[in-house]
Scaffold this active site. Structure first.
Site, PDB file in Angstrom:
ATOM      1  N   GLU A 174       0.838  -1.212   0.000  1.00  0.00           N
ATOM      2  CA  GLU A 174       0.000   0.000   0.000  1.00  0.00           C
ATOM      3  C   GLU A 174       0.869   1.257   0.000  1.00  0.00           C
ATOM      4  O   GLU A 174       0.631   2.202  -0.759  1.00  0.00           O
ATOM      5  CB  GLU A 174      -0.908   0.036   1.234  1.00  0.00           C
ATOM      6  CG  GLU A 174      -1.962  -1.048   1.318  1.00  0.00           C
ATOM      7  CD  GLU A 174      -3.006  -0.982   0.223  1.00  0.00           C
ATOM      8  OE1 GLU A 174      -3.087   0.046  -0.482  1.00  0.00           O
ATOM      9  OE2 GLU A 174      -3.729  -1.976   0.040  1.00  0.00           O
ATOM     10  N   ASN A 217       1.292   3.901  -3.139  1.00  0.00           N
ATOM     11  CA  ASN A 217       0.927   5.312  -3.012  1.00  0.00           C
ATOM     12  C   ASN A 217       2.043   6.231  -3.514  1.00  0.00           C
ATOM     13  O   ASN A 217       1.771   7.266  -4.134  1.00  0.00           O
ATOM     14  CB  ASN A 217       0.564   5.655  -1.568  1.00  0.00           C
ATOM     15  CG  ASN A 217      -0.862   5.267  -1.227  1.00  0.00           C
ATOM     16  OD1 ASN A 217      -1.629   4.846  -2.078  1.00  0.00           O
ATOM     17  ND2 ASN A 217      -1.220   5.407   0.045  1.00  0.00           N
ATOM     18  N   ARG A 248      -9.382   2.912  -8.120  1.00  0.00           N
ATOM     19  CA  ARG A 248      -8.723   2.806  -6.819  1.00  0.00           C
ATOM     20  C   ARG A 248      -9.786   2.857  -5.714  1.00  0.00           C
ATOM     21  O   ARG A 248     -10.770   3.565  -5.832  1.00  0.00           O
ATOM     22  CB  ARG A 248      -7.704   3.934  -6.634  1.00  0.00           C
ATOM     23  CG  ARG A 248      -6.627   3.942  -7.729  1.00  0.00           C
ATOM     24  CD  ARG A 248      -5.316   4.485  -7.236  1.00  0.00           C
ATOM     25  NE  ARG A 248      -4.841   3.744  -6.084  1.00  0.00           N
ATOM     26  CZ  ARG A 248      -4.260   2.551  -6.162  1.00  0.00           C
ATOM     27  NH1 ARG A 248      -4.071   1.973  -7.300  1.00  0.00           N
ATOM     28  NH2 ARG A 248      -3.860   1.943  -5.067  1.00  0.00           N
TER      29      ARG A 248
HETATM   30  N1  LIG Z   1       2.756   9.232  -0.878  1.00  0.00           N
HETATM   31  C1  LIG Z   1       1.720  10.034  -1.236  1.00  0.00           C
HETATM   32  N2  LIG Z   1       1.963  11.218  -1.876  1.00  0.00           N
HETATM   33  C2  LIG Z   1       0.944  12.034  -2.229  1.00  0.00           C
HETATM   34  N3  LIG Z   1      -0.372  11.759  -2.006  1.00  0.00           N
HETATM   35  C3  LIG Z   1      -0.670  10.605  -1.374  1.00  0.00           C
HETATM   36  C4  LIG Z   1       0.345   9.694  -0.961  1.00  0.00           C
HETATM   37  N4  LIG Z   1      -0.260   8.637  -0.347  1.00  0.00           N
HETATM   38  C5  LIG Z   1      -1.576   8.901  -0.387  1.00  0.00           C
HETATM   39  N5  LIG Z   1      -1.847  10.075  -0.990  1.00  0.00           N
HETATM   40  C6  LIG Z   1      -3.188  10.686  -1.158  1.00  0.00           C
HETATM   41  O1  LIG Z   1      -4.094  10.073  -0.257  1.00  0.00           O
HETATM   42  C7  LIG Z   1      -5.215   9.525  -0.961  1.00  0.00           C
HETATM   43  C8  LIG Z   1      -5.721   8.279  -0.273  1.00  0.00           C
HETATM   44  O2  LIG Z   1      -4.752   7.237  -0.343  1.00  0.00           O
HETATM   45  P1  LIG Z   1      -5.226   5.731  -0.146  1.00  0.00           P
HETATM   46  O3  LIG Z   1      -6.024   5.639   1.111  1.00  0.00           O
HETATM   47  O4  LIG Z   1      -4.042   4.848  -0.266  1.00  0.00           O
HETATM   48  O5  LIG Z   1      -6.237   5.474  -1.363  1.00  0.00           O
HETATM   49  P2  LIG Z   1      -5.941   5.317  -2.951  1.00  0.00           P
HETATM   50  O6  LIG Z   1      -4.486   4.982  -3.130  1.00  0.00           O
HETATM   51  O7  LIG Z   1      -6.837   4.218  -3.367  1.00  0.00           O
HETATM   52  O8  LIG Z   1      -6.294   6.628  -3.587  1.00  0.00           O
HETATM   53  C9  LIG Z   1      -4.724   9.324  -2.386  1.00  0.00           C
HETATM   54  O9  LIG Z   1      -5.774   9.307  -3.333  1.00  0.00           O
HETATM   55  C10 LIG Z   1      -3.771  10.504  -2.551  1.00  0.00           C
HETATM   56  O10 LIG Z   1      -4.481  11.684  -2.877  1.00  0.00           O
HETATM   57 MG   LIG Z   2      -3.383   3.740  -1.957  1.00  0.00          MG
END
Ligand SMILES: Nc1ncnc2c1ncn2[C@@H]1O[C@H](COP(=O)(O)OP(=O)(O)O)[C@@H](O)[C@H]1O
Ligand SMILES: [Mg+2]
Lengths: 113, 143
Positions: B50, B54, B109
């Site tokens: 995960e 990300n 996603r």
């Molecule tokens: N490392 C990262 N850098 C920038 N934005 C991030 C990062 N990790 C998460 N995000 C933001 O947080 C949101 C939620 O992440 P997550 O819960 O993993 O759901 P998903 O990956 O399905 O969108 C993402 O859609 C993104 O906008």
């Molecule tokens: Mg994610």
């Protein structure tokens, strides 16, 4: 070694996509393209994702399911999940998908369970 | 008594989707000395996947960029993992941590990454600065 493998079986309007291997962001896209292509060709009433041989899945797998779920609904059909492993089931539960998406065990009940 | 670090691992790799599987495999091998249960190793693999996904998808928008992992095992059977990217950063962390929240426009996603990482770890903390990058601090406890 292939990270993931997909086999189709279509009978009586039920298209079963059996996924073996790892479902992550890297493998989700080819899986999605292959499943969507087969759905367009076969026009099934029910799409079953058979997950018995999934050795790994993260939330990219949830995205894959959600995408196919909404797509089948918009085509007037249904999507179901068969035989999730305990690891996959844990993720489905965390996401509340075990309530939203019909899932069943082919061992116990078949498609109508 | 202060706990003692017994093993450490530093990884630096490119944030491309091929490395999602690579990184979770390396970390699960690193954890092998703790003789983890199947569920513990499965949770660990999911959380790493995960976090790295990300970085690949959100921080670097599938264009690649550096990811750093620092993993440490302590004598009380805890593992601390720091995962750092130098991508776009997160403006509203609280919002992004909400289940089902995603900024991804593809509809592919789940928005469940953060919720899963929190549920499967013992401690989970995020720091981020827009334009600078994001760091996750994750802790696991092995039985
Ligand atoms: N490392 C990262 N850098 C920038 N934005 C991030 C990062 N990790 C998460 N995000 C933001 O947080 C949101 C939620 O992440 P997550 O819960 O993993 O759901 P998903 O990956 O399905 O969108 C993402 O859609 C993104 O906008
Ligand atoms: Mg994610």
């Amino acid at each position: 070694m292939e990270a993931v493998n997909l086999t189709f079986d279509c009978r009586d309007g039920v298209l079963t996509a059996a996924i073996a291997g790892e479902i992550d962001h890297h493998t989700a896209r080819p899986l999605r393209d292959a499943i969507d292509g087969e759905v367009i060709r076969r026009r099934p009433k029910v799409l079953v994702l058979a997950l018995k041989d999934v050795s790994f899945m993260d939330s990219s797998g949830l995205g894959l399911m959600l995408g196919r779920f909404t797509r089948m609904q918009s085509l007037g059909g249904q999507m179901k999940i068969a035989d999730p492993t305990p690891e996959v089931m844990k993720i489905l539960r965390l996401a509340g998908f075990d309530k939203k998406i019909v899932w069943f065990s082919t061992e116990k009940g078949g498609v109508n369970a | 008594m202060k706990k003692k670090e017994v093993q450490a691992l530093r990884l630096e790799f490119d944030g491309i989707s091929e490395n999602e599987a690579f990184s979770r495999q390396v970390i699960s091998l690193f954890a092998a000395s703790l003789d983890p249960t199947l569920e513990e190793i499965s949770d660990l693999r999911v959380v790493i996947s995960e976090a790295v996904t990300n970085c690949v998808v959100h921080a670097y928008k599938n264009k690649g960029g550096k990811i750093k992992i620092h993993a440490r095992i302590f004598d009380d059977r805890t593992m601390k993992i720091k995962i750092q990217d130098f991508g776009c950063g997160i403006a509203d962390i609280e919002k992004c941590m909400e289940p089902l929240y995603t900024t991804d426009p593809s509809g592919e996603r789940g928005g469940m990454g953060f919720a899963i990482m929190q549920a499967m770890s013992r401690k989970f903390r995020v720091t981020s600065r827009p334009g600078i990058g994001t760091t996750l601090y994750i802790e696991f406890k092995f039985a």
